[in-house]
Write a protein that holds these residues in place. Structure first.
Motif, PDB file in Angstrom:
ATOM      1  N   SER A 153       6.100   2.014   3.597  1.00 32.64           N
ATOM      2  CA  SER A 153       4.666   1.709   3.682  1.00 32.64           C
ATOM      3  C   SER A 153       4.046   2.512   4.825  1.00 32.64           C
ATOM      4  O   SER A 153       4.762   3.107   5.630  1.00 32.64           O
ATOM      5  CB  SER A 153       4.469   0.210   3.953  1.00 32.64           C
ATOM      6  N   PRO A 154       2.706   2.511   4.931  1.00 33.09           N
ATOM      7  CA  PRO A 154       2.072   3.249   6.042  1.00 33.09           C
ATOM      8  C   PRO A 154       2.134   2.503   7.378  1.00 33.09           C
ATOM      9  O   PRO A 154       1.604   3.002   8.366  1.00 33.09           O
ATOM     10  CB  PRO A 154       0.607   3.359   5.588  1.00 33.09           C
TER      11      PRO A 154
ATOM     12  N   ASN B 281       0.817  -1.223   0.000  1.00 33.85           N
ATOM     13  CA  ASN B 281       0.000   0.000   0.000  1.00 33.85           C
ATOM     14  C   ASN B 281       0.850   1.273   0.000  1.00 33.85           C
ATOM     15  O   ASN B 281       0.613   2.191   0.787  1.00 33.85           O
ATOM     16  CB  ASN B 281      -0.947  -0.020   1.209  1.00 33.85           C
ATOM     17  N   LEU B 282       1.839   1.331  -0.857  1.00 37.12           N
ATOM     18  CA  LEU B 282       2.699   2.520  -0.940  1.00 37.12           C
ATOM     19  C   LEU B 282       1.989   3.645  -1.705  1.00 37.12           C
ATOM     20  O   LEU B 282       1.291   3.384  -2.694  1.00 37.12           O
ATOM     21  CB  LEU B 282       4.017   2.197  -1.665  1.00 37.12           C
ATOM     22  N   SER B 283       2.219   4.880  -1.264  1.00 34.95           N
ATOM     23  CA  SER B 283       1.691   6.035  -1.993  1.00 34.95           C
ATOM     24  C   SER B 283       2.500   6.218  -3.275  1.00 34.95           C
ATOM     25  O   SER B 283       3.615   5.687  -3.394  1.00 34.95           O
ATOM     26  CB  SER B 283       1.822   7.291  -1.125  1.00 34.95           C
ATOM     27  N   PRO B 284       1.992   6.993  -4.242  1.00 34.14           N
ATOM     28  CA  PRO B 284       2.775   7.246  -5.465  1.00 34.14           C
ATOM     29  C   PRO B 284       4.151   7.847  -5.161  1.00 34.14           C
ATOM     30  O   PRO B 284       5.148   7.477  -5.789  1.00 34.14           O
ATOM     31  CB  PRO B 284       1.897   8.219  -6.257  1.00 34.14           C
ATOM     32  N   GLU B 285       4.219   8.769  -4.182  1.00 35.63           N
ATOM     33  CA  GLU B 285       5.514   9.372  -3.833  1.00 35.63           C
ATOM     34  C   GLU B 285       6.457   8.321  -3.248  1.00 35.63           C
ATOM     35  O   GLU B 285       7.654   8.308  -3.542  1.00 35.63           O
ATOM     36  CB  GLU B 285       5.321  10.504  -2.803  1.00 35.63           C
ATOM     37  N   ALA B 286       5.918   7.456  -2.420  1.00 32.51           N
ATOM     38  CA  ALA B 286       6.744   6.413  -1.799  1.00 32.51           C
ATOM     39  C   ALA B 286       7.266   5.433  -2.845  1.00 32.51           C
ATOM     40  O   ALA B 286       8.390   4.948  -2.751  1.00 32.51           O
ATOM     41  CB  ALA B 286       5.946   5.682  -0.732  1.00 32.51           C
ATOM     42  N   ARG B 287       6.459   5.170  -3.858  1.00 34.01           N
ATOM     43  CA  ARG B 287       6.906   4.256  -4.924  1.00 34.01           C
ATOM     44  C   ARG B 287       8.110   4.844  -5.659  1.00 34.01           C
ATOM     45  O   ARG B 287       9.071   4.134  -5.955  1.00 34.01           O
ATOM     46  CB  ARG B 287       5.775   4.017  -5.922  1.00 34.01           C
ATOM     47  N   THR B 288       8.042   6.133  -5.917  1.00 27.76           N
ATOM     48  CA  THR B 288       9.165   6.793  -6.600  1.00 27.76           C
ATOM     49  C   THR B 288      10.406   6.754  -5.715  1.00 27.76           C
ATOM     50  O   THR B 288      11.516   6.485  -6.182  1.00 27.76           O
ATOM     51  CB  THR B 288       8.784   8.263  -6.916  1.00 27.76           C
ATOM     52  N   GLU B 289      10.193   7.018  -4.421  1.00 26.49           N
ATOM     53  CA  GLU B 289      11.318   6.989  -3.481  1.00 26.49           C
ATOM     54  C   GLU B 289      11.914   5.580  -3.389  1.00 26.49           C
ATOM     55  O   GLU B 289      13.131   5.415  -3.272  1.00 26.49           O
ATOM     56  CB  GLU B 289      10.846   7.460  -2.104  1.00 26.49           C
TER      57      GLU B 289
END
Lengths: 122, 172
Positions: A82-83, A36-44
């Motif tokens: 992740s959250p 459940n990663l956010s779009p920003e977290a995926r890029t990071e």
């Protein structure tokens, strides 16, 4: 001790076991869906993985071709980005080379202010 | 018995190769330590280079995979249906079972053995069990945790992310 900890905390912790670092056996995208990663977290995630391993991943990369240590690093990055508020890492340092052990320790320290992270050996 | 890997470029995966700088020889009765950073090709060398050679030889072969959960279940199932059946609960019990199985077969019919261990937490115990009982064994151990005593170092040095050099450093 570790088994008891897991039994008591299964519902509270995201449990990441280096003995089985990846759940899916195909593209990175499939594994990402579990965390459940956010779009920003995926890029990071992609940037951090490249920084640690010098290896370029895309969401369609076949993660089964990663080395054992790289799979562990990917699992840890997925969890840290992740959250999840509580993360249990099991045996994560064993299959890492000294440079990656230090890099992972630094990453965990950086994320520890935001969440509860526990490291254990089985 | 000696397992020889000649000098040359080995295409391991579509996007990864190993350059064997000089002929490599793995002799029974000796221990070799594969050392290199994550992603430098140690596991691929074991599974894609050494294993195919050894599977076609008459020697005993014991291979412990890195992150061996699949292997773990297979051995647990095997042990449960053999006579006498054994219930193996932990990774350590599985490793000991495999080591003792090799020793038992070696003692019934001695012949060279190759033991390939990829990052096992129970490497020292396994080597202890086997080396005491099976002198004609070659241990090839991939690990990030110090060089086993008396082992010959085999270095994996990344040249690019897609290529590593494999070499045995000179003692000096």
């Amino acid at each position: 001790m570790t088994a008891t900890f897991i039994q008591e905390n299964t519902a509270r912790y995201l449990i990441c076991d280096a003995r089985q670092p990846l759940i899916t056996a195909s593209q990175l995208w499939d594994e990402l869906l579990l965390y459940n990663l956010s779009p920003e977290a995926r890029t990071e995630l992609l940037a951090e993985f490249r920084r640690l391993t010098a290896r370029e991943l895309t969401f369609s990369s076949d993660i089964t071709t990663l080395s054992g240590g790289q799979k562990v690093l990917l699992m840890c990055l997925l969890a840290l980005l992740s959250p999840a508020r509580n993360i249990l890492f099991m045996d994560v340092m064993h299959s890492l080379d000294p440079a990656n052990r230090a890099a992972l320790k630094e990453l965990i320290d950086r994320h520890s202010s935001l969440r509860n992270i526990v490291l254990k050996q089985s | 018995m000696t397992l020889s890997i000649p000098t040359g470029e080995l295409q391991i995966w579509n996007n990864f190769s190993l350059w064997i700088e000089h002929d490599l020889e793995f002799e029974t009765g000796k221990t070799y330590h594969l050392q290199g950073n994550n992603g430098s090709g140690k596991s691929s060398f074991l599974s894609r280079v050494l294993l195919p050679h050894l599977q076609n030889s008459s020697s005993y072969l014991l291979y412990l995979q890195q992150q061996m959960h699949t292997q773990l279940y297979a051995v647990q199932a095997y042990a449960a249906v053999m006579k006498p059946p054994q219930i193996l609960k932990t990774e350590q019990e599985v490793v000991n079972y495999l080591g003792n199985d090799l020793v038992r077969n070696y003692q019934l019919s001695p012949r060279p053995a190759f033991v390939l261990v990829d990052e096992s937490r129970f490497e020292a115990e396994l080597v202890g069990i086997i080396s005491l009982n099976c002198p004609l064994t070659c241990f090839i151990l991939a690990s990030h945790h110090g060089q086993p005593s008396g082992a010959t170092l085999v270095r994996f040095e990344p040249v690019t992310p897609n290529r590593s050099k494999v070499c045995i450093p000179s003692p000096n």
